[in-house]
Design a protein around this motif. Structure first.
Motif, PDB file in Angstrom:
ATOM      1  N   TYR A  15      55.853  47.980  52.121  1.00 24.68           N
ATOM      2  CA  TYR A  15      54.854  48.640  52.969  1.00 24.68           C
ATOM      3  C   TYR A  15      53.465  48.521  52.349  1.00 24.68           C
ATOM      4  CZ  TYR A  15      52.379  52.520  55.236  1.00 24.68           C
ATOM      5  OH  TYR A  15      51.467  53.287  55.906  1.00 24.68           O
ATOM      6  N   TYR A  16      53.359  48.810  51.053  1.00 24.93           N
ATOM      7  CA  TYR A  16      52.056  48.722  50.374  1.00 24.93           C
ATOM      8  C   TYR A  16      51.523  47.296  50.343  1.00 24.93           C
ATOM      9  CZ  TYR A  16      51.754  53.552  48.826  1.00 24.93           C
ATOM     10  OH  TYR A  16      51.626  54.909  48.787  1.00 24.93           O
ATOM     11  N   PHE A  17      52.384  46.323  50.086  1.00 20.20           N
ATOM     12  CA  PHE A  17      51.895  44.949  50.051  1.00 20.20           C
ATOM     13  C   PHE A  17      51.498  44.462  51.442  1.00 20.20           C
ATOM     14  CE2 PHE A  17      53.924  44.765  45.825  1.00 20.20           C
ATOM     15  CZ  PHE A  17      52.806  44.346  45.122  1.00 20.20           C
ATOM     16  N   TYR A  18      52.153  44.986  52.467  1.00 23.44           N
ATOM     17  CA  TYR A  18      51.743  44.659  53.837  1.00 23.44           C
ATOM     18  C   TYR A  18      50.326  45.180  54.083  1.00 23.44           C
ATOM     19  CZ  TYR A  18      51.297  44.983  58.893  1.00 23.44           C
ATOM     20  OH  TYR A  18      50.833  44.900  60.184  1.00 23.44           O
ATOM     21  N   HIS A  19      50.068  46.419  53.650  1.00 23.90           N
ATOM     22  CA  HIS A  19      48.777  47.045  53.903  1.00 23.90           C
ATOM     23  C   HIS A  19      47.676  46.590  52.958  1.00 23.90           C
ATOM     24  CE1 HIS A  19      49.162  49.913  57.145  1.00 23.90           C
ATOM     25  NE2 HIS A  19      50.415  50.013  56.788  1.00 23.90           N
ATOM     26  N   TYR A  20      48.009  46.417  51.695  1.00 21.93           N
ATOM     27  CA  TYR A  20      46.968  46.188  50.696  1.00 21.93           C
ATOM     28  C   TYR A  20      46.920  44.766  50.148  1.00 21.93           C
ATOM     29  CZ  TYR A  20      46.756  51.234  50.870  1.00 21.93           C
ATOM     30  OH  TYR A  20      46.620  52.521  51.309  1.00 21.93           O
ATOM     31  N   GLY A  21      47.803  43.897  50.588  1.00 20.48           N
ATOM     32  CA  GLY A  21      47.833  42.530  50.079  1.00 20.48           C
ATOM     33  C   GLY A  21      46.536  41.780  50.329  1.00 20.48           C
ATOM     34  N   LYS A  22      46.011  41.859  51.533  1.00 12.97           N
ATOM     35  CA  LYS A  22      44.752  41.182  51.855  1.00 12.97           C
ATOM     36  C   LYS A  22      43.579  41.817  51.109  1.00 12.97           C
ATOM     37  CE  LYS A  22      46.269  39.661  56.367  1.00 12.97           C
ATOM     38  NZ  LYS A  22      46.219  39.877  57.795  1.00 12.97           N
ATOM     39  N   LYS A  23      43.653  43.114  50.917  1.00 14.56           N
ATOM     40  CA  LYS A  23      42.587  43.806  50.192  1.00 14.56           C
ATOM     41  C   LYS A  23      42.550  43.346  48.729  1.00 14.56           C
ATOM     42  CE  LYS A  23      41.453  48.264  50.952  1.00 14.56           C
ATOM     43  NZ  LYS A  23      41.588  49.722  50.938  1.00 14.56           N
ATOM     44  N   VAL A  24      43.718  43.204  48.108  1.00 17.92           N
ATOM     45  CA  VAL A  24      43.783  42.730  46.718  1.00 17.92           C
ATOM     46  C   VAL A  24      43.211  41.315  46.631  1.00 17.92           C
ATOM     47  CG1 VAL A  24      45.330  42.073  44.834  1.00 17.92           C
ATOM     48  CG2 VAL A  24      45.701  44.222  46.047  1.00 17.92           C
ATOM     49  N   LEU A  25      43.580  40.463  47.557  1.00 19.07           N
ATOM     50  CA  LEU A  25      43.055  39.090  47.576  1.00 19.07           C
ATOM     51  C   LEU A  25      41.535  39.103  47.775  1.00 19.07           C
ATOM     52  CD1 LEU A  25      43.638  36.051  47.517  1.00 19.07           C
ATOM     53  CD2 LEU A  25      43.961  36.175  49.993  1.00 19.07           C
ATOM     54  N   GLY A  26      41.061  39.951  48.646  1.00 21.28           N
ATOM     55  CA  GLY A  26      39.613  40.076  48.864  1.00 21.28           C
ATOM     56  C   GLY A  26      38.888  40.540  47.608  1.00 21.28           C
ATOM     57  N   TYR A  27      39.442  41.546  46.917  1.00 21.03           N
ATOM     58  CA  TYR A  27      38.847  41.997  45.658  1.00 21.03           C
ATOM     59  C   TYR A  27      38.820  40.870  44.632  1.00 21.03           C
ATOM     60  CZ  TYR A  27      39.109  46.922  47.123  1.00 21.03           C
ATOM     61  OH  TYR A  27      38.951  48.109  47.766  1.00 21.03           O
ATOM     62  N   PHE A  28      39.919  40.142  44.560  1.00 18.76           N
ATOM     63  CA  PHE A  28      40.034  39.037  43.609  1.00 18.76           C
ATOM     64  C   PHE A  28      38.924  38.011  43.843  1.00 18.76           C
ATOM     65  CE2 PHE A  28      41.828  34.918  42.310  1.00 18.76           C
ATOM     66  CZ  PHE A  28      42.145  35.194  40.989  1.00 18.76           C
ATOM     67  N   ILE A  29      38.764  37.590  45.080  1.00 17.11           N
ATOM     68  CA  ILE A  29      37.746  36.580  45.417  1.00 17.11           C
ATOM     69  C   ILE A  29      36.340  37.140  45.195  1.00 17.11           C
ATOM     70  CG2 ILE A  29      36.748  35.271  47.335  1.00 17.11           C
ATOM     71  CD1 ILE A  29      39.670  34.969  48.365  1.00 17.11           C
ATOM     72  N   PHE A  30      36.112  38.383  45.589  1.00 16.92           N
ATOM     73  CA  PHE A  30      34.803  39.002  45.393  1.00 16.92           C
ATOM     74  C   PHE A  30      34.446  39.084  43.909  1.00 16.92           C
ATOM     75  CE2 PHE A  30      32.310  42.869  44.564  1.00 16.92           C
ATOM     76  CZ  PHE A  30      31.145  42.538  45.241  1.00 16.92           C
ATOM     77  N   LEU A  31      35.400  39.485  43.076  1.00 13.93           N
ATOM     78  CA  LEU A  31      35.127  39.592  41.647  1.00 13.93           C
ATOM     79  C   LEU A  31      34.848  38.232  41.021  1.00 13.93           C
ATOM     80  CD1 LEU A  31      37.689  42.307  40.514  1.00 13.93           C
ATOM     81  CD2 LEU A  31      35.205  42.456  40.410  1.00 13.93           C
ATOM     82  N   ILE A  32      35.592  37.218  41.433  1.00 14.83           N
ATOM     83  CA  ILE A  32      35.322  35.870  40.917  1.00 14.83           C
ATOM     84  C   ILE A  32      33.893  35.464  41.267  1.00 14.83           C
ATOM     85  CG2 ILE A  32      35.825  33.403  41.203  1.00 14.83           C
ATOM     86  CD1 ILE A  32      38.751  34.097  41.391  1.00 14.83           C
ATOM     87  N   PHE A  33      33.532  35.634  42.524  1.00 14.81           N
ATOM     88  CA  PHE A  33      32.193  35.262  42.979  1.00 14.81           C
ATOM     89  C   PHE A  33      31.122  36.044  42.210  1.00 14.81           C
ATOM     90  CE2 PHE A  33      28.518  35.983  45.738  1.00 14.81           C
ATOM     91  CZ  PHE A  33      28.105  34.666  45.918  1.00 14.81           C
ATOM     92  N   THR A  34      31.324  37.335  42.027  1.00 15.77           N
ATOM     93  CA  THR A  34      30.348  38.178  41.341  1.00 15.77           C
ATOM     94  C   THR A  34      30.168  37.757  39.885  1.00 15.77           C
ATOM     95  OG1 THR A  34      30.926  40.024  42.784  1.00 15.77           O
ATOM     96  CG2 THR A  34      29.765  40.564  40.749  1.00 15.77           C
ATOM     97  N   VAL A  35      31.271  37.536  39.189  1.00 19.76           N
ATOM     98  CA  VAL A  35      31.182  37.144  37.786  1.00 19.76           C
ATOM     99  C   VAL A  35      30.539  35.766  37.652  1.00 19.76           C
ATOM    100  CG1 VAL A  35      32.549  36.547  35.740  1.00 19.76           C
ATOM    101  CG2 VAL A  35      33.083  38.611  37.040  1.00 19.76           C
ATOM    102  N   VAL A  36      30.950  34.816  38.478  1.00 21.76           N
ATOM    103  CA  VAL A  36      30.365  33.474  38.416  1.00 21.76           C
ATOM    104  C   VAL A  36      28.867  33.550  38.696  1.00 21.76           C
ATOM    105  CG1 VAL A  36      30.300  31.215  39.548  1.00 21.76           C
ATOM    106  CG2 VAL A  36      32.489  32.229  38.928  1.00 21.76           C
ATOM    107  N   ALA A  37      28.486  34.275  39.725  1.00 23.34           N
ATOM    108  CA  ALA A  37      27.065  34.389  40.062  1.00 23.34           C
ATOM    109  C   ALA A  37      26.285  35.053  38.936  1.00 23.34           C
ATOM    110  CB  ALA A  37      26.906  35.170  41.362  1.00 23.34           C
ATOM    111  N   THR A  38      26.840  36.115  38.359  1.00 19.03           N
ATOM    112  CA  THR A  38      26.150  36.829  37.291  1.00 19.03           C
ATOM    113  C   THR A  38      25.928  35.939  36.071  1.00 19.03           C
ATOM    114  OG1 THR A  38      27.109  38.913  38.030  1.00 19.03           O
ATOM    115  CG2 THR A  38      26.241  38.849  35.787  1.00 19.03           C
ATOM    116  N   PHE A  39      26.978  35.311  35.590  1.00 22.54           N
ATOM    117  CA  PHE A  39      26.849  34.474  34.395  1.00 22.54           C
ATOM    118  C   PHE A  39      26.043  33.213  34.650  1.00 22.54           C
ATOM    119  CE2 PHE A  39      30.370  37.079  32.959  1.00 22.54           C
ATOM    120  CZ  PHE A  39      30.039  37.278  31.624  1.00 22.54           C
ATOM    121  N   PHE A  40      26.274  32.603  35.799  1.00 18.95           N
ATOM    122  CA  PHE A  40      25.609  31.335  36.082  1.00 18.95           C
ATOM    123  C   PHE A  40      24.101  31.529  36.285  1.00 18.95           C
ATOM    124  CE2 PHE A  40      24.395  27.802  38.935  1.00 18.95           C
ATOM    125  CZ  PHE A  40      24.684  26.754  38.071  1.00 18.95           C
TER     126      PHE A  40
END
Length: 169
Positions: A15-40
């Protein structure tokens, strides 16, 4: 059709992975983008020109930091699911669900209720369960492992499609 089930941790987890799976993936991608942008872009502030090495380090750090935070979020969801399973009295008892053309009759040792189809919010089907929402944040989780035959799964699927006026995914 009658289904008897007792909630297991795997049901809560699905149930939780159904509801929050896309949210976790979204956080993952957002954090990658944020860290890359910050350091770069930090390198540009120093007046440096384009540096492939800095870009690669930024991407690797972004993936590592995103993986750590995403993993922590998943661990939190699993911990919360276990806590919910232990604390919710309804989950400790066997639940009986009877599906018919009028709605769902739910019965347990605590009590019983008949909920008409018009009173349901929506429903969804996952690989492991039918999730039938009474409100936006409350749902019946009907594990498919408890439905003994494929005809039963098809019966529930058809009943939800016809009874919920398009609110079934």
């Amino acid at each position: 059709m009658e289904i008897k089930t007792k909630m297991l941790f795997e049901d809560i987890k699905a149930y939780y992975f159904y509801h929050y799976g896309k949210k976790v993936l979204g956080y993952f991608i957002f954090l990658i983008f944020t860290v890359v942008a910050t350091f770069f872009f930090r390198g540009y502030q120093k007046g440096d020109r384009f540096d492939v090495y800095m870009l690669l380090i930024s991407i690797i750090l972004g993936i590592i930091i995103s993986s750590v935070f995403s993993s922590l979020y998943i661990l939190y969801l699993l911990w919360y699911g276990k806590r919910l399973l232990k604390s919710n009295k309804l989950f400790r008892y066997e639940q009986t669900y009877i599906f018919d053309d009028e709605g769902i009759f739910n019965k347990s040792e605590i009590g019983e209720a008949k909920i008409k189809w018009k009173d349901f919010y929506k429903a969804a089907e996952t690989k492991k369960a039918f999730i039938i929402y009474v409100s936006r944040y409350q749902a019946f989780i009907i594990p498919k492992r408890e439905i003994k035959e494929n005809q039963g799964i098809q019966y529930i699927r058809n009943l939800l499609k016809s009874s919920l006026n398009g609110n079934f995914k």
